[in-house]
Design a protein around this motif. Structure first.
Motif, short mmCIF file in Angstrom:
data_model
loop_
_atom_site.label_atom_id
_atom_site.label_comp_id
_atom_site.label_asym_id
_atom_site.label_seq_id
_atom_site.Cartn_x
_atom_site.Cartn_y
_atom_site.Cartn_z
N ILE A 217 -8.54 -8.64 -19.69
CA ILE A 217 -9.34 -8.60 -18.46
C ILE A 217 -9.37 -9.98 -17.81
CG2 ILE A 217 -11.67 -8.29 -17.56
CD1 ILE A 217 -12.04 -6.11 -19.67
N HIS A 218 -9.52 -11.04 -18.62
CA HIS A 218 -9.53 -12.40 -18.07
C HIS A 218 -8.17 -12.73 -17.45
CE1 HIS A 218 -13.45 -13.05 -19.58
NE2 HIS A 218 -13.11 -13.07 -20.86
N PHE A 219 -7.09 -12.30 -18.08
CA PHE A 219 -5.74 -12.53 -17.56
C PHE A 219 -5.59 -11.87 -16.19
CE2 PHE A 219 -1.07 -11.40 -17.69
CZ PHE A 219 -0.63 -12.69 -17.43
N GLU A 220 -6.06 -10.63 -16.10
CA GLU A 220 -6.00 -9.92 -14.82
C GLU A 220 -6.83 -10.66 -13.76
OE1 GLU A 220 -7.13 -5.86 -15.08
OE2 GLU A 220 -5.97 -5.49 -16.91
N ASN A 221 -8.03 -11.08 -14.13
CA ASN A 221 -8.90 -11.76 -13.15
C ASN A 221 -8.26 -13.03 -12.62
OD1 ASN A 221 -10.86 -9.81 -13.49
ND2 ASN A 221 -12.01 -10.97 -15.02
N ASP A 222 -7.64 -13.81 -13.52
CA ASP A 222 -6.99 -15.05 -13.06
C ASP A 222 -5.80 -14.74 -12.17
OD1 ASP A 222 -8.85 -16.48 -14.45
OD2 ASP A 222 -7.57 -16.92 -16.17
N ALA A 223 -5.07 -13.67 -12.51
CA ALA A 223 -3.94 -13.28 -11.67
C ALA A 223 -4.42 -12.84 -10.29
CB ALA A 223 -3.15 -12.15 -12.35
N ASP A 229 -5.52 -16.04 -3.21
CA ASP A 229 -5.31 -17.28 -2.44
C ASP A 229 -4.12 -17.14 -1.50
OD1 ASP A 229 -7.45 -18.45 -3.71
OD2 ASP A 229 -6.23 -19.45 -5.25
N ILE A 230 -3.07 -16.46 -1.97
CA ILE A 230 -1.87 -16.28 -1.13
C ILE A 230 -2.13 -15.21 -0.07
CG2 ILE A 230 0.60 -15.79 -1.16
CD1 ILE A 230 0.46 -16.42 -4.22
N ALA A 231 -2.77 -14.11 -0.49
CA ALA A 231 -3.02 -13.00 0.43
C ALA A 231 -3.89 -13.45 1.61
CB ALA A 231 -3.71 -11.86 -0.31
N ASP A 232 -4.81 -14.36 1.36
CA ASP A 232 -5.69 -14.84 2.44
C ASP A 232 -4.88 -15.53 3.54
OD1 ASP A 232 -7.88 -13.86 1.13
OD2 ASP A 232 -8.45 -15.76 0.21
N ASP A 236 -3.19 -10.22 3.87
CA ASP A 236 -2.97 -9.07 2.99
C ASP A 236 -4.26 -8.76 2.22
OD1 ASP A 236 -0.40 -9.07 3.88
OD2 ASP A 236 0.44 -10.03 2.09
N ARG A 237 -4.23 -7.67 1.46
CA ARG A 237 -5.39 -7.24 0.68
C ARG A 237 -4.98 -7.08 -0.79
NH1 ARG A 237 -6.28 -2.95 3.21
NH2 ARG A 237 -5.68 -1.31 1.75
N ILE A 238 -5.84 -7.58 -1.69
CA ILE A 238 -5.59 -7.45 -3.13
C ILE A 238 -6.62 -6.48 -3.69
CG2 ILE A 238 -5.42 -8.65 -5.33
CD1 ILE A 238 -3.30 -9.47 -3.32
N GLU A 239 -6.13 -5.42 -4.34
CA GLU A 239 -7.01 -4.42 -4.96
C GLU A 239 -6.92 -4.57 -6.48
OE1 GLU A 239 -5.77 -0.64 -3.54
OE2 GLU A 239 -6.46 -0.99 -1.47
N HIS A 240 -8.05 -4.87 -7.09
CA HIS A 240 -8.08 -5.01 -8.55
C HIS A 240 -8.63 -3.70 -9.12
CE1 HIS A 240 -9.57 -7.36 -12.35
NE2 HIS A 240 -8.54 -6.58 -12.59
N THR A 241 -7.74 -2.85 -9.55
CA THR A 241 -8.15 -1.53 -10.04
C THR A 241 -8.69 -1.62 -11.46
OG1 THR A 241 -5.93 -1.07 -10.87
CG2 THR A 241 -6.42 -0.44 -8.60
N GLY A 242 -8.31 -2.65 -12.22
CA GLY A 242 -8.79 -2.80 -13.58
C GLY A 242 -8.39 -1.67 -14.50
N VAL A 340 5.95 -16.90 -6.05
CA VAL A 340 7.31 -16.82 -5.50
C VAL A 340 7.76 -15.37 -5.36
CG1 VAL A 340 9.74 -17.35 -5.96
CG2 VAL A 340 7.97 -19.09 -6.32
N VAL A 341 7.55 -14.57 -6.39
CA VAL A 341 7.97 -13.17 -6.35
C VAL A 341 7.18 -12.40 -5.30
CG1 VAL A 341 8.12 -11.02 -7.67
CG2 VAL A 341 8.74 -13.19 -8.73
N TYR A 342 5.86 -12.66 -5.22
CA TYR A 342 5.03 -11.99 -4.21
C TYR A 342 5.54 -12.28 -2.80
CZ TYR A 342 0.78 -11.42 -1.29
OH TYR A 342 -0.11 -11.10 -0.30
#
Length: 420
Positions: A217-223, A229-232, A236-242, A340-342
């Motif tokens: 969960i912490h790994f996901e949160n940091d990702a 930061d990039i989406a802003d 774009d929009r980031i959806e954290h489905t968890g 980079v990939v994003y």
């Protein structure tokens, strides 16, 4: 009115004027009248018996006046005597009371003299019989030679000092006890194989932490934070489905979804499957990434894992069909490869969407050139970063080179994005 009684030894005629003074209700009742007259007769007889005492008011007044005169004379004499007593014996400067009080409590009285004598005995150092001198004399007699003995006993510099002997003995005993305890503990640890067991437990704990849901969960949160930061920057929009379940099977896949928002095109979705720890294999991560793309209705997917658990020969960014496997340095909070990939996928997907609509012309070759260069620079960056850990002496130069290459990577991505 005449009254006679047959049972009486004597008959008495009561004058009418006396009867007239009796109330009618008593006169009309023979029994009450008889009782009333008998009581009156008794009262009269008692009065006659005390006949020698006169009730003359004049004689009473004379007796009172005489008593008052005697009291006044007594009062005057008493006041005079009291005044003489107070003036001569109690309150006057030369009164007996004053003289006696002065003799007892005055400046030169008996009490002052006795107190001065007591204080002199207690505190006068010049008086041989004073308490301090007498105590000193007793102490000198009782403790003669003791000071020398105490000083000698506590002299740590002297080899003959009892205290030094005691401390040396205790130090020797303690050292021996410490040595014996250490030997006993070593024997116990050896018998129980403690060191190997502790190391084994530490390895188990470390492995459990790597596999724990909390760490994932912490790994996901940091990702998510890195992606946000990039989406802003792009809107774009980031959806954290968890790992929220999707579809009829409620499969918990697709931890993060990037929703690309660009004017003139429909929203484009990229599914990300994030896995921390070394328990996840590359093959399994690719499978889960494909499933998440399908279940989340995404154009493509990213399998995100920690770089340290990737194979030695495995590139930090790998591609499987339309999907990517990306390794990040989570321990150092380095998510550059993911960025980079994003940004690369974002540019490619928007370009394809615009070209398919036929509404605009895009230099596809230039776009691919910049994106390819960004990937190449990213590979150089990761290689240099890996070499930094084994080149401590040139760490500052490597850090400068890393910054330069990282800047080049982001410049190539910016140029590709400017073509859109």
């Amino acid at each position: 009115m005449t009254s006679e009684f047959s049972d009486s030894d004597y008959n008495l005629l009561v004058p009418i004027d006396i009867l007239n003074k009796i109330p009618d209700d008593i006169k009309n009742d023979p029994d009450r009248l008889r009782g009333h007259l008998v009581r009156a007769l008794k009262i009269g007889l008692l009065a006659i018996e005390g006949g020698e005492f006169t009730l003359s008011t004049e004689r009473i007044e004379n007796a009172i006046d005489s008593t008052i005169d005697k009291y006044r004379d007594f009062d005057a004499e008493f006041e005079k005597s009291l005044s003489l007593l107070i003036d001569q014996k109690l309150t006057g400067d030369e009164s007996q009371l004053a003289n006696r009080l002065s003799a007892s409590f005055g400046e030169r009285g008996d009490l002052k003299k006795r107190l001065d004598t007591i204080f002199d005995d207690i505190s006068n150092p010049d008086k041989a019989s004073s308490v301090p001198n007498r105590v000193t004399a007793v102490m000198d007699t009782k403790f003669e030679g003791v000071e020398k003995e105490i000083t000698s006993a506590l002299d740590m510099a002297s080899e003959e000092s009892p205290l030094r002997h005691f401390l040396n003995e205790q130090r020797t005993n303690f050292t021996k006890l410490k040595s014996d305890l250490k030997a006993e503990m070593d024997m116990i640890k050896s018998a129980l194989n403690v060191d190997e067991l502790l190391q084994s437990k530490e390895d188990e704990i470390s492995e459990l932490k790597e596999k724990s849901t909390g760490k994932g969960i912490h790994f996901e949160n940091d990702a998510v934070d890195a992606l946000q930061d990039i989406a802003d920057l792009f809107g774009d929009r980031i959806e954290h489905t968890g790992g929220e379940g999707v579809g009829k099977s409620r499969s918990k896949i697709g931890d993060i979804v990037i929703v690309i928002i660009s004017p003139g095109i429909t929203e484009i979705r990229i599914a990300i499957e994030a896995k921390s720890g070394k328990s996840i294999s590359r093959k399994e991560l690719i499978k889960q990434t494909r499933d998440s793309v399908k279940m989340r209705g995404a154009a493509c997917g990213i399998g995100l894992m920690e770089r340290k658990w990737m194979g030695v020969r495995q590139h930090v960014v790998g591609q499987e069909d339309e999907n990517f496997i990306v390794g990040v340095d989570w321990d150092n909070d380095d998510f550059l490869a993911l960025e980079v990939v994003y940004r690369t996928l974002r540019a490619q997907l928007i370009a394809e969407e615009i070209r398919s609509s036929g509404e605009d012309e895009i230099d596809v070759d230039a776009l691919r050139k910049h994106l390819t260069q960004a990937k190449t620079d990213l590979g150089v960056f990761q290689s240099m970063k890996g070499g930094a850990s084994s080149a401590i002496t040139t760490l500052e130069d490597l850090r400068n080179n890393l910054d330069i290459v990282e800047k080049k990577v982001k410049e190539q991505l910016s140029k590709a994005e400017d073509l859109l």
